[in-house]
Design a protein around this motif. Sequence first.
Motif, mmCIF file in Angstrom:
data_model
loop_
_atom_site.group_PDB
_atom_site.id
_atom_site.type_symbol
_atom_site.label_atom_id
_atom_site.label_comp_id
_atom_site.label_asym_id
_atom_site.label_seq_id
_atom_site.Cartn_x
_atom_site.Cartn_y
_atom_site.Cartn_z
ATOM 1 N N UNK A 72 -0.939 2.286 -21.667
ATOM 2 C CA UNK A 72 -1.943 2.153 -20.610
ATOM 3 C C UNK A 72 -1.324 2.049 -19.217
ATOM 4 N N UNK A 73 -0.022 1.918 -19.157
ATOM 5 C CA UNK A 73 0.665 1.718 -17.877
ATOM 6 C C UNK A 73 1.067 3.055 -17.271
ATOM 7 N N UNK A 74 1.165 3.083 -15.926
ATOM 8 C CA UNK A 74 1.532 4.310 -15.228
ATOM 9 C C UNK A 74 2.586 4.013 -14.158
ATOM 10 N N UNK A 75 3.509 4.956 -14.012
ATOM 11 C CA UNK A 75 4.482 4.862 -12.923
ATOM 12 C C UNK A 75 3.699 4.834 -11.612
ATOM 13 N N UNK A 76 4.094 3.958 -10.723
ATOM 14 C CA UNK A 76 3.439 3.821 -9.427
ATOM 15 C C UNK A 76 2.461 2.658 -9.351
ATOM 16 N N UNK A 77 2.062 2.103 -10.497
ATOM 17 C CA UNK A 77 1.165 0.948 -10.470
ATOM 18 C C UNK A 77 1.879 -0.228 -9.827
ATOM 19 N N UNK A 78 1.126 -0.965 -8.993
ATOM 20 C CA UNK A 78 1.679 -2.130 -8.301
ATOM 21 C C UNK A 78 0.937 -3.385 -8.726
ATOM 22 N N UNK A 79 1.687 -4.465 -8.835
ATOM 23 C CA UNK A 79 1.148 -5.765 -9.193
ATOM 24 C C UNK A 79 1.662 -6.759 -8.157
ATOM 25 N N UNK A 80 0.754 -7.356 -7.424
ATOM 26 C CA UNK A 80 1.138 -8.291 -6.374
ATOM 27 C C UNK A 80 1.142 -9.710 -6.927
#
Length: 162
Positions: free
Chosen positions: A24-32
Motif C-alpha cells: 500500500x506504500x508508494x515512493x514519495x509519500x511523506x509522513x510528518x
Amino acid sequence: MTEDIDEAFDPLTHTLADPRYFEDLQVGERFLNPSRTLGDANFSAFQALSLDNHPIHYDIEYCKRLGHPELLAHGLQVSAQCAPGAGMLPHILGDNLIALLEHSAKFLKPVYRGDTVYPALEIINLNSSKNTGVVTLRTTVHNQRRNLVLEGEQKMLVRKRA
C-alpha cells in the motif's frame, strides 16, 4: 459493583488508522512528525537519558565562550525527533511494522535550546521480498528559520499481505 460488558466494543479495533501493508506504500509519500520546541525540559530529559555530561549541552557560559548563542542540542536528541514512533507512521502500518532496521543521520547545522524542529519522513525506496519489504525513508529536520539541520535515512521492515 456489576460489570457491564459492551459486546459491540472490541479494543483490537480501537486504532488510529486502518493498517496498511507494504504493497500500500508508494515512493514519495511523506509522513510528518509533530513540530516541537526544544526547551529546558527536553534538554534535561535527554541529558539524563543519554548520560552525556558535556557542558555544551547544559552550561550556557561555556557555550558563549565557544561562540554559541545558546545551549547546543545533542545530535541524537535532534535525530530522535525522526523516530517513526514520534509520529503517525507506526499507527498507519499497525502490526505490519515489524522492525526498524537502520538509522543514519548527518547533522548539518546546530540546533539550540528554544529552536522549533519540524521532522519529516519520506519514502524513497521500496524493496520487496517474499513476505515482507524494506521501506527506505529519507529523514529531515528543519528549524523555524527554514534551515535543514538534519538529513538521514531509515530502513523499516514491513509485512506484506498474506
